[in-house]
Design a protein around this motif. Structure first.
Motif, mmCIF file in Angstrom:
data_model
loop_
_atom_site.group_PDB
_atom_site.id
_atom_site.type_symbol
_atom_site.label_atom_id
_atom_site.label_comp_id
_atom_site.label_asym_id
_atom_site.label_seq_id
_atom_site.Cartn_x
_atom_site.Cartn_y
_atom_site.Cartn_z
ATOM 1 N N PHE A 150 44.437 53.938 21.480
ATOM 2 C CA PHE A 150 42.901 53.745 21.890
ATOM 3 C C PHE A 150 42.547 54.782 23.142
ATOM 4 C CE2 PHE A 150 43.379 49.841 19.176
ATOM 5 C CZ PHE A 150 42.048 50.126 18.540
ATOM 6 N N ASN A 151 43.630 55.032 23.807
ATOM 7 C CA ASN A 151 43.296 55.752 25.152
ATOM 8 C C ASN A 151 43.283 57.068 24.621
ATOM 9 O OD1 ASN A 151 43.388 54.213 27.502
ATOM 10 N ND2 ASN A 151 45.496 53.799 27.377
ATOM 11 N N ASN A 152 44.104 57.617 23.692
ATOM 12 C CA ASN A 152 43.982 58.885 23.063
ATOM 13 C C ASN A 152 42.679 59.375 22.450
ATOM 14 O OD1 ASN A 152 46.497 59.719 23.863
ATOM 15 N ND2 ASN A 152 47.198 59.282 21.967
ATOM 16 N N ILE A 153 42.017 58.177 21.524
ATOM 17 C CA ILE A 153 40.812 58.396 21.242
ATOM 18 C C ILE A 153 39.690 58.364 22.262
ATOM 19 C CG2 ILE A 153 38.970 57.134 19.896
ATOM 20 C CD1 ILE A 153 41.225 55.881 18.152
ATOM 21 N N SER A 154 39.754 57.629 23.408
ATOM 22 C CA SER A 154 38.763 57.931 24.212
ATOM 23 C C SER A 154 38.904 59.093 25.074
ATOM 24 C CB SER A 154 39.136 56.637 25.430
ATOM 25 O OG SER A 154 40.072 56.930 26.192
ATOM 26 N N THR A 155 40.065 60.045 25.109
ATOM 27 C CA THR A 155 39.807 61.158 25.698
ATOM 28 C C THR A 155 39.433 62.415 24.713
ATOM 29 O OG1 THR A 155 42.243 61.704 25.101
ATOM 30 C CG2 THR A 155 42.096 60.611 27.041
ATOM 31 N N LYS A 156 39.394 61.895 23.512
ATOM 32 C CA LYS A 156 38.751 62.939 22.540
ATOM 33 C C LYS A 156 37.375 62.639 22.171
ATOM 34 C CE LYS A 156 42.974 64.796 21.196
ATOM 35 N NZ LYS A 156 43.783 63.761 20.100
ATOM 36 N N LEU A 157 36.781 61.531 22.644
ATOM 37 C CA LEU A 157 35.314 61.520 22.545
ATOM 38 C C LEU A 157 34.369 62.803 22.867
ATOM 39 C CD1 LEU A 157 34.915 57.899 23.702
ATOM 40 C CD2 LEU A 157 35.199 58.546 21.237
ATOM 41 N N SER A 158 34.800 63.497 23.644
ATOM 42 C CA SER A 158 33.807 64.633 24.235
ATOM 43 C C SER A 158 34.206 65.897 23.244
ATOM 44 C CB SER A 158 34.361 65.303 25.346
ATOM 45 O OG SER A 158 35.924 65.620 25.359
ATOM 46 N N LEU A 159 34.887 65.602 22.104
ATOM 47 C CA LEU A 159 35.149 66.802 21.170
ATOM 48 C C LEU A 159 34.196 66.450 20.188
ATOM 49 C CD1 LEU A 159 38.922 66.605 20.015
ATOM 50 C CD2 LEU A 159 37.774 68.272 21.168
ATOM 51 N N VAL A 160 33.663 65.575 19.990
ATOM 52 C CA VAL A 160 32.351 65.248 18.886
ATOM 53 C C VAL A 160 31.028 65.446 19.590
ATOM 54 C CG1 VAL A 160 31.584 63.263 17.475
ATOM 55 C CG2 VAL A 160 33.922 62.980 18.224
ATOM 56 N N GLU A 161 30.650 66.454 18.861
ATOM 57 C CA GLU A 161 29.182 66.913 19.405
ATOM 58 C C GLU A 161 28.117 65.919 19.012
ATOM 59 O OE1 GLU A 161 28.520 71.093 18.284
ATOM 60 O OE2 GLU A 161 30.698 71.289 18.271
ATOM 61 N N THR A 162 27.164 65.830 19.868
ATOM 62 C CA THR A 162 25.941 65.020 19.852
ATOM 63 C C THR A 162 24.924 65.346 18.552
ATOM 64 O OG1 THR A 162 26.006 64.698 22.108
ATOM 65 C CG2 THR A 162 23.988 64.544 21.090
ATOM 66 N N ASN A 163 24.475 64.610 17.927
ATOM 67 C CA ASN A 163 23.769 64.798 16.875
ATOM 68 C C ASN A 163 22.256 64.749 17.249
ATOM 69 O OD1 ASN A 163 25.501 65.043 14.305
ATOM 70 N ND2 ASN A 163 25.614 62.772 14.626
ATOM 71 N N LYS A 164 21.612 65.887 16.691
ATOM 72 C CA LYS A 164 20.140 65.840 17.280
ATOM 73 C C LYS A 164 19.175 65.541 16.148
ATOM 74 C CE LYS A 164 20.856 68.886 21.073
ATOM 75 N NZ LYS A 164 22.474 68.926 21.057
ATOM 76 N N THR A 165 19.037 64.295 15.897
ATOM 77 C CA THR A 165 18.341 63.818 14.815
ATOM 78 C C THR A 165 16.695 63.791 14.731
ATOM 79 O OG1 THR A 165 18.781 61.565 15.269
ATOM 80 C CG2 THR A 165 20.193 62.420 13.976
ATOM 81 N N GLY A 166 16.342 63.748 15.875
ATOM 82 C CA GLY A 166 14.882 63.504 16.051
ATOM 83 C C GLY A 166 14.510 62.035 15.745
ATOM 84 N N ASN A 167 15.431 61.191 15.481
ATOM 85 C CA ASN A 167 15.288 59.877 15.672
ATOM 86 C C ASN A 167 15.194 59.346 16.791
ATOM 87 O OD1 ASN A 167 15.602 58.907 12.863
ATOM 88 N ND2 ASN A 167 16.175 57.012 13.783
ATOM 89 N N ILE A 168 14.361 58.021 17.060
ATOM 90 C CA ILE A 168 14.247 57.295 18.559
ATOM 91 C C ILE A 168 15.862 57.167 18.984
ATOM 92 C CG2 ILE A 168 11.917 56.373 18.205
ATOM 93 C CD1 ILE A 168 13.803 53.823 17.730
ATOM 94 N N ARG A 169 15.981 57.154 20.407
ATOM 95 C CA ARG A 169 17.086 57.179 21.014
ATOM 96 C C ARG A 169 17.202 55.788 21.834
ATOM 97 N NH1 ARG A 169 19.546 61.020 18.248
ATOM 98 N NH2 ARG A 169 21.301 61.209 19.659
ATOM 99 N N PHE A 170 18.364 55.412 22.132
ATOM 100 C CA PHE A 170 18.492 53.854 22.966
ATOM 101 C C PHE A 170 18.001 54.445 24.191
ATOM 102 C CE2 PHE A 170 21.238 53.171 19.270
ATOM 103 C CZ PHE A 170 20.890 51.795 19.093
ATOM 104 N N PHE A 171 18.481 55.625 24.892
ATOM 105 C CA PHE A 171 18.361 55.890 26.393
ATOM 106 C C PHE A 171 17.456 57.027 26.240
ATOM 107 C CE2 PHE A 171 22.008 53.160 26.201
ATOM 108 C CZ PHE A 171 21.566 52.173 26.964
ATOM 109 N N ASP A 172 16.586 57.367 27.282
ATOM 110 C CA ASP A 172 15.949 58.461 27.373
ATOM 111 C C ASP A 172 16.803 59.555 28.276
ATOM 112 O OD1 ASP A 172 13.607 57.571 26.409
ATOM 113 O OD2 ASP A 172 12.507 57.201 28.279
#
Ligand SMILES: Nc1ncnc2c1ncn2[C@@H]1O[C@H](COP(=O)(O)OP(=O)(O)OP(=O)(O)O)[C@@H](O)[C@H]1O
Ligand SMILES: [Mg+2]
Length: 258
Positions: free
Chosen positions: A235-257
């Protein structure tokens, strides 16, 4: 700034809740302010793994018009929790408007977390897709079984074609070995790339483990154990790899501005 991460899967029962809860706990232990949202509306069970009984849930938010702050439960240090409720009929049939009301309300909370982990219901029905498309990053959980592969592929296809999501982190759960997990990822990636122009990143694996099973029975997450389990390292390893996943730009509403 808050990074929102949806944990999802094509097939049910592959370990989304287990992974969402443990990942949220690991981030909180790293001193990141973390909010875990159980968005498996009407069938919420993340609180069971967390070993808590929250007094309020999104059901109160929707039906009683409670403020979102009221339905946020404090758990351990740095981790807050919002339950998706167990009122199956009321919450399973939310309108688009009600779902949007939930998503938009997060921006009003006074102290924004560093991370929000969202445990999304399995499959590609409307509620799951809205939560996924509103998150910054998407993690898809799969196991080595062909059924899990096919359902994950279908979910990614729907996400890509209908919601323009093209970045996905992949977690192999219940893996027989680290090598087998990577082979499973490679196989899934090569099948997916034949048909879809999406970007898949291998963010890690969790072994098929009795410790994980026991943690659910004892209602104490595996990463919260005093024992130095190898699952915690995963689980620690997964937490360090999160930055590898790029952000999706969907045009949908977001949780935070942000
Ligand atoms: N790595 C693992 N090793 C062994 N058992 C596991 C592992 N991960 C999950 N499980 C078991 O699989 C079952 C389903 O896990 P979980 O509830 O996390 O899945 P889910 O994808 O959230 O399911 P649902 O689609 O119903 O929400 C649980 O009984 C859990 O104990
Ligand atoms: Mg679940």
């Amino acid at each position: 700034m808050t990074t929102t991460i949806a944990v999802t899967s094509g097939k049910g029962g592959v370990g989304k809740t287990t992974i969402a809860v443990n990942l949220a706990l690991v981030l909180a232990k790293q001193n990141k302010e973390t909010l875990l949202l159980d968005a498996d509306l009407g069938m919420a069970n993340a609180h069971i793994l967390l070993g808590i009984n929250p007094k309020y849930s999104l059901e109160d938010f929707i039906t009683e018009n409670s403020s979102l702050e009221k339905v946020i439960t404090k758990t351990t240090n740095n981790l807050k929790f919002v339950s998706g409720g167990n009122a199956i009929n009321k919450l399973l049939n939310l309108s688009d408007l009600e779902r949007h009301k939930i998503i938009k309300s997060f921006n009003d909370i006074s102290k924004k977390p560093d991370f929000m982990i969202i445990d999304v219901g399995a499959g590609a029905e409307a509620s799951s897709m809205t939560f996924m498309a509103s998150a910054d990053k998407v993690l898809v959980v799969l196991t080595g079984e062909p059924t899990s592969f096919i359902d994950a592929y279908t979910l990614i296809k729907t996400s890509f074609l209908d919601f323009k999501m093209n970045n996905f982190g992949i977690i192999i759960n219940m893996a027989q070995s680290p090598i087998q997990a990577k082979l499973n990822f490679d196989k899934f990636q090569s099948i997916t790339h034949k048909f879809l122009d999406v970007n898949l990143k291998f963010v890690g694996y969790i072994p098929n483990s009795q410790n994980v099973k026991n943690s659910i029975i004892s209602r104490r997450a595996v990463v919260s154990s005093k024992n130095n389990f190898k699952e915690t390292e995963c689980f620690n390893n997964i937490s360090t790899k999160l930055s590898l996943v790029e952000t999706n730009k969907t045009g949908n509403i977001r949780f935070f501005d942000n």
